[in-house]
Write an enzyme that holds these catalytic residues in place. Structure first.
Site, PDB file in Angstrom:
ATOM      1  N   LEU A  25      46.432  64.853  71.271  1.00 19.39           N
ATOM      2  CA  LEU A  25      47.037  65.979  71.989  1.00 19.39           C
ATOM      3  C   LEU A  25      45.919  66.895  72.478  1.00 19.39           C
ATOM      4  O   LEU A  25      45.626  67.923  71.904  1.00 19.39           O
ATOM      5  CB  LEU A  25      48.003  66.720  71.058  1.00 19.39           C
ATOM      6  N   HIS A  26      45.272  66.489  73.575  1.00 17.81           N
ATOM      7  CA  HIS A  26      44.140  67.234  74.126  1.00 17.81           C
ATOM      8  C   HIS A  26      44.612  68.210  75.204  1.00 17.81           C
ATOM      9  O   HIS A  26      45.816  68.434  75.363  1.00 17.81           O
ATOM     10  CB  HIS A  26      43.079  66.263  74.664  1.00 17.81           C
ATOM     11  N   ALA A  27      43.691  68.762  75.974  1.00 16.05           N
ATOM     12  CA  ALA A  27      43.991  69.844  76.910  1.00 16.05           C
ATOM     13  C   ALA A  27      45.044  69.491  77.956  1.00 16.05           C
ATOM     14  O   ALA A  27      45.911  70.301  78.256  1.00 16.05           O
ATOM     15  CB  ALA A  27      42.716  70.312  77.603  1.00 16.05           C
ATOM     16  N   GLU A  96      48.534  61.191  78.195  1.00 15.95           N
ATOM     17  CA  GLU A  96      47.388  60.298  78.453  1.00 15.95           C
ATOM     18  C   GLU A  96      46.241  60.617  77.538  1.00 15.95           C
ATOM     19  O   GLU A  96      46.033  61.707  77.140  1.00 15.95           O
ATOM     20  CB  GLU A  96      46.937  60.450  79.908  1.00 15.95           C
TER      21      GLU A  96
END
Length: 96
Positions: A25-27, A96
């Site tokens: 769960l990145h930016a 993604e």
């Protein structure tokens, strides 16, 4: 003398669903979650590993530390709770 009163019906709902993330769960997905959550009137929460955050904040979502394969719970309460949970879980499922 007569009096009348209006009654307002408030609809509330809550729903909980576990989501398996295909990626961390990145930016980018955190930003997508924040934008989506801001569009609903319901109170929405994301929960992971005992931590709960308001998903309208990108940094709060990233601070959850959810990694690939993690389970995140989406909760919402309010008039559009089911739509909010569906929208956020769709983002989590396709991140993604």
């Amino acid at each position: 003398m007569s009096s009348s009163s209006e009654t307002t019906t408030t609809t509330t709902a809550s729903h909980e669903i576990a989501v398996v993330l295909p990626a961390n769960l990145h930016a980018r997905p955190a930003g997508q979650l924040a934008r989506a959550a801001a569009g609903f009137t319901s109170a929405i929460q994301l929960e992971h590993s005992g931590r709960t955050v308001n998903p309208t904040g990108v940094l709060a979502v990233m601070a959850l530390g959810a990694t690939a394969g993690s389970t995140v719970t989406v909760r919402a309460e309010g008039p559009d709770a089911e739509q909010a949970v569906t929208a956020l879980t769709d983002i989590l499922a396709t991140a993604e």
